[in-house]
Design a protein around this motif. Structure first.
Motif, mmCIF file in Angstrom:
data_model
loop_
_atom_site.group_PDB
_atom_site.id
_atom_site.type_symbol
_atom_site.label_atom_id
_atom_site.label_comp_id
_atom_site.label_asym_id
_atom_site.label_seq_id
_atom_site.Cartn_x
_atom_site.Cartn_y
_atom_site.Cartn_z
ATOM 1 N N ASN A 1 0.845 -1.198 0.000
ATOM 2 C CA ASN A 1 0.000 0.000 0.000
ATOM 3 C C ASN A 1 0.880 1.247 0.000
ATOM 4 O O ASN A 1 0.604 2.225 -0.707
ATOM 5 N N GLY A 2 1.963 1.219 0.781
ATOM 6 C CA GLY A 2 2.898 2.333 0.784
ATOM 7 C C GLY A 2 3.566 2.525 -0.562
ATOM 8 O O GLY A 2 3.768 3.664 -1.022
ATOM 9 N N VAL A 3 3.911 1.430 -1.215
ATOM 10 C CA VAL A 3 4.530 1.520 -2.541
ATOM 11 C C VAL A 3 3.561 2.158 -3.529
ATOM 12 O O VAL A 3 3.914 3.087 -4.273
ATOM 13 N N GLU A 4 2.319 1.671 -3.533
ATOM 14 C CA GLU A 4 1.332 2.230 -4.466
ATOM 15 C C GLU A 4 1.088 3.710 -4.188
ATOM 16 O O GLU A 4 0.980 4.514 -5.123
ATOM 17 N N HIS A 5 0.989 4.083 -2.913
ATOM 18 C CA HIS A 5 0.813 5.498 -2.592
ATOM 19 C C HIS A 5 1.946 6.333 -3.186
ATOM 20 O O HIS A 5 1.713 7.371 -3.805
ATOM 21 N N LEU A 6 3.172 5.882 -3.010
ATOM 22 C CA LEU A 6 4.318 6.630 -3.525
ATOM 23 C C LEU A 6 4.248 6.790 -5.043
ATOM 24 O O LEU A 6 4.395 7.898 -5.571
ATOM 25 N N VAL A 7 4.012 5.692 -5.739
ATOM 26 C CA VAL A 7 3.974 5.753 -7.196
ATOM 27 C C VAL A 7 2.836 6.652 -7.666
ATOM 28 O O VAL A 7 3.004 7.475 -8.580
ATOM 29 N N SER B 1 -6.007 1.591 -6.936
ATOM 30 C CA SER B 1 -6.455 0.196 -6.879
ATOM 31 C C SER B 1 -7.957 0.126 -6.642
ATOM 32 O O SER B 1 -8.664 -0.694 -7.243
ATOM 33 N N MET B 2 -8.463 0.994 -5.761
ATOM 34 C CA MET B 2 -9.886 0.963 -5.467
ATOM 35 C C MET B 2 -10.720 1.428 -6.659
ATOM 36 O O MET B 2 -11.849 0.964 -6.857
ATOM 37 N N GLU B 3 -10.182 2.311 -7.479
ATOM 38 C CA GLU B 3 -10.869 2.658 -8.721
ATOM 39 C C GLU B 3 -10.998 1.427 -9.616
ATOM 40 O O GLU B 3 -12.015 1.225 -10.288
ATOM 41 N N GLN B 4 -9.978 0.599 -9.628
ATOM 42 C CA GLN B 4 -10.042 -0.635 -10.412
ATOM 43 C C GLN B 4 -11.145 -1.559 -9.889
ATOM 44 O O GLN B 4 -11.821 -2.234 -10.672
ATOM 45 N N LEU C 1 -5.412 -6.810 -9.031
ATOM 46 C CA LEU C 1 -6.093 -5.726 -8.328
ATOM 47 C C LEU C 1 -5.761 -5.898 -6.856
ATOM 48 O O LEU C 1 -6.160 -6.884 -6.237
ATOM 49 N N TRP C 2 -5.042 -4.935 -6.277
ATOM 50 C CA TRP C 2 -4.559 -5.099 -4.911
ATOM 51 C C TRP C 2 -5.647 -4.719 -3.909
ATOM 52 O O TRP C 2 -6.087 -3.572 -3.831
ATOM 53 N N GLY D 1 4.616 -6.846 -8.696
ATOM 54 C CA GLY D 1 4.236 -6.806 -10.101
ATOM 55 C C GLY D 1 3.109 -7.761 -10.430
ATOM 56 O O GLY D 1 2.325 -7.506 -11.354
ATOM 57 N N GLN D 2 3.015 -8.867 -9.688
ATOM 58 C CA GLN D 2 1.952 -9.842 -9.932
ATOM 59 C C GLN D 2 0.614 -9.399 -9.344
ATOM 60 O O GLN D 2 -0.437 -9.753 -9.867
ATOM 61 N N TRP D 3 0.652 -8.629 -8.265
ATOM 62 C CA TRP D 3 -0.572 -8.304 -7.544
ATOM 63 C C TRP D 3 -1.021 -6.862 -7.660
ATOM 64 O O TRP D 3 -2.186 -6.548 -7.378
ATOM 65 N N VAL D 4 -0.145 -5.952 -8.032
ATOM 66 C CA VAL D 4 -0.511 -4.535 -8.051
ATOM 67 C C VAL D 4 -0.283 -3.983 -9.459
ATOM 68 O O VAL D 4 0.849 -3.910 -9.924
#
Length: 325
Positions: free
Chosen positions: A65-71, A311-314, A303-304, A87-90
């Motif tokens: 979640n922290g990685v996705e927030h940063l990106v 991710s939640m938009e997905q 979709l994580w 890469g497989q999950w997010v």
């Protein structure tokens, strides 16, 4: 190791750290992502003030979640735990190939963290006793909550906002939240148009241990379920989840408690699909009302479930797509 098994360890952590559409624009470089502003002080989920000499540019994250927030904020992390698994999950926050793998999410490498010249490292609050101190002895640490079953969406926003303040990207964070809220509004209108407001949904994932299938219901307190709720869909699970992530435990016999609801689930080709594989010929599974009526839908891969606004938009798109199909 299955990612689902790693997340299952939330209720009995025995490891170092325990878990927890693409971005609207390409992430900028670390140097361009933040301004050359003065000192920054953030208050993390511990209530601790973390003081940085400038907005953070070189940041690592142990949880995805922290990685996705940063990106999503336009700050490409320099260190990420389990890059292959990410890469497989997010898919909502793609890495550009530059981050260094810092080990597993459960046990990141202290030596690697110490070698990256980090401004801070982002971790979640599910750490075993003494682990946080070991990391903090190497680099500054900002702790965010992995989840908040009392208000999952607010919990997601809280983590995003802390990271945004630390990196000087608060304007981008506001944009991400606004876009997500608009997505919820649009998605709910689609659900209403399809005549599905108020319908009940049971969302889950599953994994296999020693040949037995364990099912993990995402109850009312799960982030994904909160998103479905904003779309006007009710959670069908009659069980309570854990206080952080809203996750429960069940087996195939436990599914007999569900009526003829929409049964949605997430799987990943990297780990297999217990519903289509191990349970394919299971008599109980085949005779469940939602299986017999054809209301089972597998969501798209990558979709994580514990991610950020993108991710939640997905998941909004996936839910509307499942209703249409």
């Amino acid at each position: 190791m299955r990612i689902t098994r790693m997340i299952l360890g939330l209720t009995a952590a025995a490891t170092f750290f325990v878990a927890a559409c693409g971005t609207t624009e390409e992430p900028t470089s670390n140097a361009a992502a933040t301004s050359e502003a003065g000192p920054v002080t953030v208050v993390d989920s511990r209530g601790k003030e973390v003081k940085l000499p400038h907005p953070a540019k070189r940041v690592a994250a142990t949880e995805w979640n922290g990685v996705e927030h940063l990106v999503s904020l336009g700050v490409m992390p320099v260190g990420v735990s389990d890059i292959k698994g990410y890469g497989q999950w997010v898919s909502a926050g793609k890495l550009d190939g530059t981050p260094k793998d810092i080990g597993t999410r459960g046990e990141p490498s202290l030596d690697t963290l110490g070698s990256l010249g980090l401004d801070p490292v982002i971790v979640t609050d599910s750490v075993t006793e003494g682990a946080l101190e070991q990391v903090e002895a190497k680099v500054p640490v900002i702790v965010i909550k992995g989840g908040n079953a009392q208000d999952p969406i607010a919990g997601m926003y809280a983590g995003l906002d802390v990271i945004a303040k630390a990196t000087g990207t608060e304007t981008k964070a506001a944009q991400l939240k606004s876009e997500f809220e608009q997505k919820l509004t649009t998605g709910r209108a689609e659900v209403e148009k399809l005549g599905a407001l108020g319908q009940k949904v049971a969302f889950s994932d599953a994994y296999v241990t020693s040949g037995s299938v364990s099912i993990r219901p995402y109850t009312k307190g799960a982030l994904v379920s909160a998103v479905f709720g904003k779309l006007g869909l009710e959670t069908a699970w009659p069980v309570a989840g854990d206080p952080a992530y809203g996750l429960a435990q069940a087996d195939v016999e436990g599914l007999t408690q569900l009526p003829d609801v929409r049964f949605w689930y997430i799987a990943n080709n990297a780990d297999g699909d217990p519903y289509q594989q191990e349970l394919a010929n299971n008599a109980i599974w085949k005779n469940l009302p939602f299986v017999k009526s054809g209301k089972v839908r597998r969501f798209p891969d990558s979709l994580w479930m514990f991610g950020g606004p993108k991710s939640m938009e997905q998941f909004v798109d996936a839910a509307v797509g499942a209703l249409k199909n």
